[in-house]
Design a protein around this motif. Structure first.
Motif, PDB file in Angstrom:
ATOM      1  N   MET A 142      13.888  32.731  31.156  1.00 18.83           N
ATOM      2  CA  MET A 142      13.327  31.654  32.220  1.00 18.83           C
ATOM      3  C   MET A 142      12.072  32.029  32.097  1.00 18.83           C
ATOM      4  O   MET A 142      11.802  34.032  31.835  1.00 18.83           O
ATOM      5  CB  MET A 142      14.119  31.340  33.114  1.00 18.83           C
ATOM      6  N   ALA A 143      11.102  31.508  32.410  1.00 19.15           N
ATOM      7  CA  ALA A 143       9.992  32.028  32.241  1.00 19.15           C
ATOM      8  C   ALA A 143       9.824  32.468  34.143  1.00 19.15           C
ATOM      9  O   ALA A 143      10.478  32.201  35.201  1.00 19.15           O
ATOM     10  CB  ALA A 143       8.369  30.816  33.196  1.00 19.15           C
ATOM     11  N   SER A 144       9.046  33.787  34.177  1.00 15.48           N
ATOM     12  CA  SER A 144       8.963  33.905  35.389  1.00 15.48           C
ATOM     13  C   SER A 144       8.646  33.402  36.583  1.00 15.48           C
ATOM     14  O   SER A 144       8.134  32.367  36.131  1.00 15.48           O
ATOM     15  CB  SER A 144       8.490  35.124  35.074  1.00 15.48           C
ATOM     16  N   TYR A 145       9.099  34.001  38.150  1.00 13.78           N
ATOM     17  CA  TYR A 145       8.496  33.051  39.261  1.00 13.78           C
ATOM     18  C   TYR A 145       8.160  33.530  40.122  1.00 13.78           C
ATOM     19  O   TYR A 145       9.132  34.808  40.438  1.00 13.78           O
ATOM     20  CB  TYR A 145       9.061  31.602  39.800  1.00 13.78           C
ATOM     21  N   VAL A 146       7.936  33.174  41.717  1.00 13.79           N
ATOM     22  CA  VAL A 146       7.074  34.020  42.704  1.00 13.79           C
ATOM     23  C   VAL A 146       8.249  33.134  43.332  1.00 13.79           C
ATOM     24  O   VAL A 146       7.259  31.790  43.997  1.00 13.79           O
ATOM     25  CB  VAL A 146       5.967  33.684  42.906  1.00 13.79           C
ATOM     26  N   GLN A 147       9.139  33.955  44.372  1.00 10.36           N
ATOM     27  CA  GLN A 147       9.900  33.172  45.119  1.00 10.36           C
ATOM     28  C   GLN A 147       8.773  33.538  47.294  1.00 10.36           C
ATOM     29  O   GLN A 147       9.578  34.897  47.094  1.00 10.36           O
ATOM     30  CB  GLN A 147      11.278  33.615  45.570  1.00 10.36           C
ATOM     31  N   MET A 148       8.300  32.754  47.511  1.00  8.88           N
ATOM     32  CA  MET A 148       7.904  33.182  48.877  1.00  8.88           C
ATOM     33  C   MET A 148       7.796  32.875  49.685  1.00  8.88           C
ATOM     34  O   MET A 148       8.325  31.327  49.949  1.00  8.88           O
ATOM     35  CB  MET A 148       5.978  33.991  48.135  1.00  8.88           C
ATOM     36  N   SER A 149       7.721  33.534  50.783  1.00  7.58           N
ATOM     37  CA  SER A 149       7.900  32.593  52.351  1.00  7.58           C
ATOM     38  C   SER A 149       6.328  32.263  53.480  1.00  7.58           C
ATOM     39  O   SER A 149       5.876  33.525  52.898  1.00  7.58           O
ATOM     40  CB  SER A 149       9.054  33.047  53.563  1.00  7.58           C
ATOM     41  N   ILE A 150       5.706  31.658  53.307  1.00  8.76           N
ATOM     42  CA  ILE A 150       5.009  31.176  54.213  1.00  8.76           C
ATOM     43  C   ILE A 150       4.719  30.936  55.563  1.00  8.76           C
ATOM     44  O   ILE A 150       5.220  30.079  56.031  1.00  8.76           O
ATOM     45  CB  ILE A 150       3.396  31.179  53.388  1.00  8.76           C
ATOM     46  N   LYS A 151       3.857  31.420  56.742  1.00  9.05           N
ATOM     47  CA  LYS A 151       4.276  31.117  57.540  1.00  9.05           C
ATOM     48  C   LYS A 151       2.769  30.267  58.642  1.00  9.05           C
ATOM     49  O   LYS A 151       1.900  31.172  57.748  1.00  9.05           O
ATOM     50  CB  LYS A 151       4.692  31.720  59.254  1.00  9.05           C
ATOM     51  N   LYS A 169       4.707  26.523  61.189  1.00  7.65           N
ATOM     52  CA  LYS A 169       5.738  25.951  60.135  1.00  7.65           C
ATOM     53  C   LYS A 169       5.969  27.419  59.150  1.00  7.65           C
ATOM     54  O   LYS A 169       4.547  27.554  58.867  1.00  7.65           O
ATOM     55  CB  LYS A 169       5.709  24.505  60.527  1.00  7.65           C
ATOM     56  N   VAL A 170       7.771  27.859  58.677  1.00  8.04           N
ATOM     57  CA  VAL A 170       7.204  28.230  57.851  1.00  8.04           C
ATOM     58  C   VAL A 170       8.158  27.386  56.599  1.00  8.04           C
ATOM     59  O   VAL A 170       8.425  26.355  56.323  1.00  8.04           O
ATOM     60  CB  VAL A 170       8.866  29.222  58.158  1.00  8.04           C
ATOM     61  N   HIS A 171       7.111  27.782  55.451  1.00 10.52           N
ATOM     62  CA  HIS A 171       7.441  27.063  54.416  1.00 10.52           C
ATOM     63  C   HIS A 171       8.041  27.978  53.031  1.00 10.52           C
ATOM     64  O   HIS A 171       7.252  29.195  53.100  1.00 10.52           O
ATOM     65  CB  HIS A 171       5.910  26.375  53.345  1.00 10.52           C
ATOM     66  N   ASN A 172       8.706  27.851  52.230  1.00  3.11           N
ATOM     67  CA  ASN A 172       9.443  28.123  51.305  1.00  3.11           C
ATOM     68  C   ASN A 172       8.917  27.842  50.165  1.00  3.11           C
ATOM     69  O   ASN A 172       8.551  26.974  49.370  1.00  3.11           O
ATOM     70  CB  ASN A 172      10.718  28.457  51.470  1.00  3.11           C
ATOM     71  N   LEU A 173       7.949  28.673  49.448  1.00  8.32           N
ATOM     72  CA  LEU A 173       7.326  28.622  48.287  1.00  8.32           C
ATOM     73  C   LEU A 173       8.540  28.541  46.464  1.00  8.32           C
ATOM     74  O   LEU A 173       7.846  30.076  47.185  1.00  8.32           O
ATOM     75  CB  LEU A 173       5.741  28.629  47.874  1.00  8.32           C
ATOM     76  N   ARG A 174       8.085  27.487  45.767  1.00 14.48           N
ATOM     77  CA  ARG A 174       8.352  28.793  44.152  1.00 14.48           C
ATOM     78  C   ARG A 174       7.435  27.825  43.216  1.00 14.48           C
ATOM     79  O   ARG A 174       7.199  26.723  42.842  1.00 14.48           O
ATOM     80  CB  ARG A 174      10.330  27.675  44.110  1.00 14.48           C
ATOM     81  N   MET A 175       6.641  29.698  42.908  1.00 15.90           N
ATOM     82  CA  MET A 175       5.841  29.113  41.621  1.00 15.90           C
ATOM     83  C   MET A 175       5.267  30.245  40.655  1.00 15.90           C
ATOM     84  O   MET A 175       6.520  30.674  40.450  1.00 15.90           O
ATOM     85  CB  MET A 175       4.239  28.957  43.129  1.00 15.90           C
ATOM     86  N   THR A 176       4.887  29.252  39.346  1.00 13.61           N
ATOM     87  CA  THR A 176       5.372  29.936  38.274  1.00 13.61           C
ATOM     88  C   THR A 176       4.010  30.925  38.541  1.00 13.61           C
ATOM     89  O   THR A 176       3.044  30.844  39.588  1.00 13.61           O
ATOM     90  CB  THR A 176       4.619  29.036  37.467  1.00 13.61           C
ATOM     91  N   SER A 177       3.986  32.229  37.886  1.00  9.95           N
ATOM     92  CA  SER A 177       3.481  33.570  38.361  1.00  9.95           C
ATOM     93  C   SER A 177       1.957  33.431  37.853  1.00  9.95           C
ATOM     94  O   SER A 177       1.191  34.283  38.083  1.00  9.95           O
ATOM     95  CB  SER A 177       4.298  35.153  37.276  1.00  9.95           C
ATOM     96  N   ASN A 178       1.596  32.272  37.010  1.00 12.05           N
ATOM     97  CA  ASN A 178       0.796  31.970  36.233  1.00 12.05           C
ATOM     98  C   ASN A 178      -0.549  31.476  37.683  1.00 12.05           C
ATOM     99  O   ASN A 178      -1.644  30.814  37.578  1.00 12.05           O
ATOM    100  CB  ASN A 178       0.006  31.939  35.532  1.00 12.05           C
TER     101      ASN A 178
END
Length: 187
Positions: free
Chosen positions: A35-44, A50-59
Motif C-alpha cells: 500500500m502507499a505510505s501515509y502519515v498519521q498525525m495529531s494537530i491541536k 480541539k485535536v484533529h487526527n489526520l491521515r494524509m498521503t506522504s505526498n
C-alpha cells in the motif's frame, strides 16, 4: 506561508488547517505492505484546543505557519477581555474569552506568560510548566486519614480546584503542574 510536505512535519511545527492555526502534537509515517505510505498525525488548534487526527498521503502538504512567542505580564480583566502588558514596550495585548477559557484559572496578576502570535495576530497563550499558587479554601484534614496518601480538594486564589495532601491549609503556597493541574509540592 510555505507549503510543507506532511512527511517533513515534526512535533511542535505550526500549520494552518481549515483556516485555523494548529500545532503538530504527534506524527508517524506508516508504510503498510503493498500500500502507499501515509502519515498519521495529531494537530491541536491554538484557539479552540480541539485535536484533529489526520491521515494524509506522504505526498500531501499543509501550509506552515511561523509562530512568534513573546513574554507578557498579566495585568487585569475587564469588559474588553484579559489584558497582558509587554514588560519592555508596555504594549497592551487584550485576549478574548475564547483564547483564555482553558487557562484562565491559572492567570495571576504580575505573572509572565508566553503570548503566541502568528501573522501579527494572537493565536494563543502558553503557560509555564508549573506555577506557585496560594490556597484560598481547604477543608480540615480528618484525623486517622493519614495512613495512606489521602488527598482532599482545595481551591486556589484563582478558583482552580486541586487535589492536595491533608496537611495543606488556607494561606499556604503550593506548586501546581499546569499541564494537568496536579499538586507538585509546597512552595
Amino acid at each position: 506561508m510555505a507549503n510543507t510536505p506532511v512527511i517533513n512535519l515534526r512535533k511542535g511545527h505550526a500549520v494552518r488547517y481549515n483556516n485555523d492555526v494548529c500545532v503538530v502534537t504527534e506524527t508517524e509515517l506508516k508504510t503498510p505492505p503493498r500500500m502507499a505510505s501515509y502519515v498519521q498525525m495529531s494537530i491541536k488548534s491554538l484557539v479552540s484546543g480541539k485535536v484533529h487526527n489526520l491521515r494524509m498521503t506522504s505526498n500531501e502538504s499543509l501550509d506552515s505557519v511561523i509562530l512568534n512567542k513573546d513574554a507578557h505580564e498579566y495585568s487585569y480583566k475587564d469588559g474588553d477581555g484579559y489584558h497582558f502588558l509587554h514588560p519592555e514596550t508596555y504594549d497592551d495585548v487584550t485576549l478574548n474569552e475564547d483564547l483564555i477559557k482553558d487557562v484562565k484559572l491559572y492567570l495571576l496578576e504580575g505573572q509572565k506568560y508566553l503570548i503566541v502570535f502568528t501573522d501579527d495576530a494572537v493565536a494563543g497563550i502558553e503557560l509555564p510548566p508549573s506555577m506557585v499558587m496560594t490556597i484560598a479554601e481547604a477543608p480540615e484534614g480528618v484525623k486517622g486519614d493519614s495512613a495512606n496518601n489521602v488527598y482532599k480538594a482545595a481551591v486556589t486564589e484563582t478558583g482552580l480546584t486541586v487535589q492536595v495532601p491533608l496537611f495543606i491549609g488556607p494561606g499556604q503556597k503550593i506548586s501546581i503542574k499546569t499541564e494537568d493541574g496536579t499538586y507538585l509540592g509546597k512552595a
